[in-house]
Design a protein around this motif. Structure first.
Motif, PDB file in Angstrom:
ATOM      1  N   PHE A  87      -1.164  14.970 -56.224  1.00 59.75           N
ATOM      2  CA  PHE A  87      -1.810  16.195 -55.767  1.00 59.75           C
ATOM      3  C   PHE A  87      -2.765  16.753 -56.825  1.00 59.75           C
ATOM      4  O   PHE A  87      -3.883  17.167 -56.506  1.00 59.75           O
ATOM      5  CB  PHE A  87      -0.749  17.232 -55.390  1.00 59.75           C
ATOM      6  N   PHE A  90      -5.758  14.571 -56.971  1.00 58.61           N
ATOM      7  CA  PHE A  90      -6.679  14.876 -55.873  1.00 58.61           C
ATOM      8  C   PHE A  90      -7.521  16.104 -56.207  1.00 58.61           C
ATOM      9  O   PHE A  90      -8.715  16.156 -55.901  1.00 58.61           O
ATOM     10  CB  PHE A  90      -5.910  15.110 -54.573  1.00 58.61           C
ATOM     11  N   LYS A  91      -6.907  17.109 -56.836  1.00 62.36           N
ATOM     12  CA  LYS A  91      -7.659  18.318 -57.187  1.00 62.36           C
ATOM     13  C   LYS A  91      -8.736  18.005 -58.227  1.00 62.36           C
ATOM     14  O   LYS A  91      -9.845  18.540 -58.163  1.00 62.36           O
ATOM     15  CB  LYS A  91      -6.712  19.401 -57.698  1.00 62.36           C
ATOM     16  N   LEU A 164      -1.519  12.398 -43.760  1.00 63.21           N
ATOM     17  CA  LEU A 164      -2.581  12.565 -44.746  1.00 63.21           C
ATOM     18  C   LEU A 164      -3.885  11.919 -44.296  1.00 63.21           C
ATOM     19  O   LEU A 164      -4.965  12.459 -44.543  1.00 63.21           O
ATOM     20  CB  LEU A 164      -2.142  11.998 -46.095  1.00 63.21           C
ATOM     21  N   SER A 191      -9.302  22.473 -52.384  1.00 65.87           N
ATOM     22  CA  SER A 191      -8.292  22.768 -53.398  1.00 65.87           C
ATOM     23  C   SER A 191      -7.073  23.441 -52.771  1.00 65.87           C
ATOM     24  O   SER A 191      -5.924  23.102 -53.081  1.00 65.87           O
ATOM     25  CB  SER A 191      -8.898  23.657 -54.485  1.00 65.87           C
ATOM     26  N   VAL A 194      -5.012  20.903 -50.803  1.00 66.89           N
ATOM     27  CA  VAL A 194      -4.183  20.062 -51.671  1.00 66.89           C
ATOM     28  C   VAL A 194      -2.927  20.826 -52.099  1.00 66.89           C
ATOM     29  O   VAL A 194      -1.821  20.271 -52.102  1.00 66.89           O
ATOM     30  CB  VAL A 194      -4.973  19.601 -52.913  1.00 66.89           C
ATOM     31  N   ASP A 195      -3.071  22.104 -52.438  1.00 63.35           N
ATOM     32  CA  ASP A 195      -1.904  22.912 -52.806  1.00 63.35           C
ATOM     33  C   ASP A 195      -0.923  23.004 -51.643  1.00 63.35           C
ATOM     34  O   ASP A 195       0.297  22.911 -51.822  1.00 63.35           O
ATOM     35  CB  ASP A 195      -2.339  24.321 -53.220  1.00 63.35           C
ATOM     36  N   LYS A 198       0.873  19.711 -51.326  1.00 60.37           N
ATOM     37  CA  LYS A 198       1.815  19.505 -52.417  1.00 60.37           C
ATOM     38  C   LYS A 198       3.117  20.242 -52.178  1.00 60.37           C
ATOM     39  O   LYS A 198       4.197  19.684 -52.339  1.00 60.37           O
ATOM     40  CB  LYS A 198       1.192  19.956 -53.741  1.00 60.37           C
TER      41      LYS A 198
END
Length: 208
Positions: A87, A90-91, A164, A191, A194-195, A198
């Motif tokens: 994660f 990815f960010k 995903l 962003s 992604v959070d 996660k």
């Protein structure tokens, strides 16, 4: 989709980018592109079958340029990626994608215009060309992350891959307001997404 070099090829690419980023595919004029590039129809049709082939070539060129840019920046920033879960990686890749958009604004704008073609025949045609490599790239990284223990083991590999894959390749359907296509807003949305993934899929828990 390799194209042989020919005189004024760079001019053709620049003229095509200007036209396809200013208008949607249907309204973009091949005649305007050729006039601005200063090449004849004979030269164009010797190297490209039609406007559709030129459009697909530009999209594939943009994709290849972005992949090369991101790969090189990831190598340069390898220390930043070390020890990070999928994660956080990815960010970091989202940040690098932002750098690409700044470095290649016409390619970035072309990608936005392409996403707005959803529902049109040209979208399905071009998507099948440029997304195959993206799917392989994403699947490899997800499988490695699963093996590394970055995902909650209550979810199967098949479930994680399907979810995903769908979210990544339908990102612009989720965030489809006019504001969402601004560079800074796209970065923020990516962003935040992604959070969300996660703390929805990961073993970490958020403390409030």
């Amino acid at each position: 989709m390799e194209q042989k070099s020919f005189k004024r090829k760079n001019e053709l690419i620049e003229a095509a980018l200007d036209e396809f980023t200013a208008k949607n595919y249907e309204n973009a004029s091949l005649n305007v592109i050729l006039k601005n590039a200063g090449i004849s129809k004979g030269t164009f049709y010797y190297h490209f079958q039609d406007k559709q082939a030129l459009y697909a070539f530009l999209l594939e060129s943009a994709h290849n340029t972005e992949c090369k840019f991101i790969t090189n920046r990831m190598k340069e920033r390898i220390g930043d990626f070390k020890g990070k879960d999928v994660f956080e990686r990815f960010k970091l890749q989202v940040q690098i994608a932002y750098e690409f958009a700044v470095a290649f604004p016409k390619y970035f704008k072309l990608g936005i215009m392409f996403q707005k073609e959803r529902g049109n025949e040209i979208y399905e045609y071009a998507k099948n060309i440029i997304e195959r490599n993206k799917e392989v790239w994403l699947e490899e990284r997800i499988k490695k992350a699963i093996n590394d223990g970055d995902f909650n083991n209550r979810f199967s590999e098949d479930f994680i891959l399907k979810i995903l894959n769908y979210i990544v390749f339908h990102f612009n359907e989720i965030f489809d307001e006019e504001e969402d296509y601004k560079m800074e807003k796209m970065l923020e949305n990516a962003s935040n997404l992604v959070d969300f993934l996660k703390y929805g899929f990961g073993n970490n828990k958020v403390c409030y």
